[in-house]
Design an enzyme around this catalytic site. Structure first.
Site, PDB file in Angstrom:
ATOM      1  CG  LEU A  43      -7.522 -16.442   6.235  1.00 26.41           C
ATOM      2  CD1 LEU A  43      -7.800 -15.108   6.911  1.00 26.41           C
ATOM      3  CD2 LEU A  43      -7.527 -17.579   7.245  1.00 26.41           C
ATOM      4  CG  ASP A 102       2.854  -1.687   7.744  1.00 24.88           C
ATOM      5  OD1 ASP A 102       2.416  -0.527   7.687  1.00 24.88           O
ATOM      6  OD2 ASP A 102       2.693  -2.515   6.830  1.00 24.88           O
TER       7      ASP A 102
END
Length: 602
Positions: free
Chosen positions: A402, A468
């Site tokens: 990103l 998770d």
């Protein structure tokens, strides 16, 4: 008188003796002369005919030796009778008998020898004929084998064509899914502030800096000159410029394919370890200044997570990152950055080019000659858990990065359904019955789409068995009115034989889901768009699928099983809502398409 009587007796005795000898000779001569009288049997071969001619010649020669006239061309039945007129000395009877017997023995011996020779010749001929036949048969078998091999090869080619046709049909199924109206719903119109980044307008001459940035090509990077035209931008930059408030990329964005190709094929010019995190990750750089997150292969495809391990002790899997991107795209979220698989040369693409001295010190060669390294991290960074090539090639996932945090900041949010990460304690959501009611009153979940966006993430995590999800991120620029980023999915797809129902706790406790999500889940439960098959077809496009399927068949089957669980959970919520029914469960994010889409799908 007495003397004349004796003389007569002697004469009579001699006459009788002569007559006896003559009769005896006649009887002896008949077997010798008898064979020519019989019609000769049809010869079996040319050798027998030659032997017959020799026998007739020897018979004629006997007549010459004994003084008998040469037989004429009369009938064979007549010439033996002439032998009876031959005058024979009585004192030569024994010699003649012996000679005749010897002659007959010789003839018989010669006949036996000739028969043996003929038998040997016939046997040789048979052997030669058998060899020729065997050679012909071998040639026929070889030809048949070649033809059979050709047929088998043709069969393989035909099978390859059928397989290619099957893959083509699979890709057509995937295209048909993405062409469905549910995957092409028009969102709210995008304003200028709804884009994460934008290209600055052309600066005036007075606004230009005297210190213009110039790329350095000495370190392996390309000299690039970008302008406001998207055609001049590399794929990673077009990806960054395409991020909006509601998605990371558009449904049919061709740049996603170009970006994946760059990640899978472009030359790697830098590899350094990424700081932070609990397991080994590297930051890869490309000549066009693009970057990717590298996660190495830790487990084989068919391995399952040890049941005795806690979720926070599990490995991060490279194929889980790849599969999460494809699953997120199939669900219509588009909130996972593009991820692609790649075979990385540990020697030339990491060790030889890294400038990270701490990372370089962890390289070693295994006892079998594989190049290994382990880096530095909180978990599994040791020689016992080293990452090794075979001998230098290593499977890995490369995820597009990103925009840098210096350009676009992101906010990390603690998930309300975060696990305790303790071996003894339970989280609040595991003990409080009305936990969701408390969450609904807490900002930012008390307004907007944040709560149902969290349900989307919970459904994604349940389908891929990811326990998770302790935090999630959003872009700060968009505030609370934006979608969640589904990052860090390496611990997904650890088990296929067991589902973890606690991952669906947000959906079970809040009983809230977007209509668009609900309708797409129903669509993926239909036979023509079965989730496992669509997922398999999508993963087949990844480069590592040529090495081995990215998800084993049990994992694909688990997707269908878990999807059915999600659908049952939603229907159970609708039943519990009573009079509110679907309206109390379904968040209507597409009210304008309710009547057109819902009946056709449900």
């Amino acid at each position: 008188m007495r003397w004349s009587t004796r003389r007569c007796s002697r004469t009579i005795c001699l006459s009788l003796a002569f007559s006896s000898v003559l009769l005896h000779l006649l009887l002896l001569s008949l077997p010798v002369l008898q064979p020519p009288c019989e019609p000769n049997p049809a010869p079996r071969s040319q050798s027998l005919r030659a032997l017959g001619a020799n026998h007739v010649y020897r018979g004629s020669q006997d007549h010459l030796d004994t003084g008998s006239p040469e037989p004429s061309h009369a009938s064979p039945d007549r010439w033996p009778l002439k032998r009876m007129d031959v005058q024979i000395d009585p004192f030569q009877v024994l010699d003649m008998e012996t000679a005749v017997n010897m002659e007959a023995g010789l003839e018989e011996a010669e006949l036996q020898e000739a028969e043996l020779e003929e038998a040997e010749l016939d046997e040789a001929a048979l052997e030669e004929e058998a060899l020729e036949e065997a050679e012909l048969e071998e040639a026929r078998l070889e030809e048949a084998g070649l033809e059979e091999a050709g047929l088998e090869e043709a069969g393989f080619e035909e099978a390859g064509l059928e397989e290619a046709g099957f893959e083509e049909a699979g890709l057509s199924q995937l295209e048909a899914l993405f062409d469905h109206p549910l995957y092409n719903l028009p969102g709210p119109p995008l304003e200028e502030d709804d884009w994460l980044l934008k290209v600055k307008p052309k600066l005036r001459a007075s606004e230009k800096s005297s210190q213009m940035w110039v790329s350095n090509t000495d370190d392996g990077f390309e000299e690039v000159r970008w302008n406001s035209s998207a055609a001049s931008h590399p794929p990673w930059l077009r990806f960054h410029l395409g991020i909006s408030r509601w998605q990371l990329y558009a449904p049919h964005d061709p740049n996603v394919v170009q970006l994946a190709l760059q990640l899978a094929t472009h030359r790697i010019v830098s590899a350094v370890q990424k700081t932070g995190g609990t397991q080994l990750k590297l930051m890869m750089s490309f000549p066009n200044y693009g970057q990717a997150m590298f996660k190495p292969m830790k487990q084989e495809r068919d391995e399952e997570t040890n049941y005795d391990l806690y979720y926070f002790s599990d490995f991060e899997r490279h194929n889980a990152e790849i599969a999460a991107f494809h699953l997120d795209r199939i669900l219509g979220y588009r909130r996972v950055p593009p991820v692609v698989g790649r075979l990385v040369n540990v020697t030339s693409e990491i060790r030889d080019i890294t400038t990270d001295h701490k990372l370089a010190r962890t390289f070693f060669t295994s006892p079998v000659g594989n190049v290994c390294f382990y880096g530095q991290c909180s978990y599994y960074c040791s020689t016992e858990h080293a990452v090794c090539g075979r001998p230098s090639l290593l499977q890995a996932s490369l995820a597009a990065m990103l925009p840098d945090l210096s350009l676009v900041s992101r906010r990390s949010w603690r998930s309300p359904w975060r696990r305790s990460y303790s071996r003894s304690k339970l989280a609040k959501w595991e003990t409080e019955k009305d936990y969701c009611a408390t969450v609904k009153k807490t900002p930012p979940y008390n307004e907007g789409t944040r709560l149902v966006d969290l349900m989307d993430m919970a459904i994604l995590d349940f389908l891929m068995s990811n326990m998770d999800r302790h935090h999630y991120e959003t872009f700060e620029k968009f505030g609370n009115n934006t979608v969640l980023l589904h990052l860090d999915n390496g611990r997904a797809f650890g088990r296929h034989s067991k589902d973890e129902p606690s991952i669906l706790a947000p959906l079970e406790q809040c009983c809230r889901i977007k209509r668009s999500t609900w309708l797409r889940l129903l669509l993926l439960s239909l036979p023509q768009f079965r989730l496992s098959q669509v997922m398999k077809n999508s993963l087949s496009q990844d480069p590592l699928a040529a090495v081995a399927p990215l998800l084993s068949e049990p994992h694909l089957a688990a997707l269908d099983r878990r999807l059915a669980t999600v659908l049952r959970t939603v229907r159970s919520c609708q039943e519990r809502q009573g009079h509110k029914g679907a309206d109390g469960v379904i968040y209507d994010d597409i009210p304008q398409y309710k009547d057109q889409v819902t009946p056709a799908t449900e």
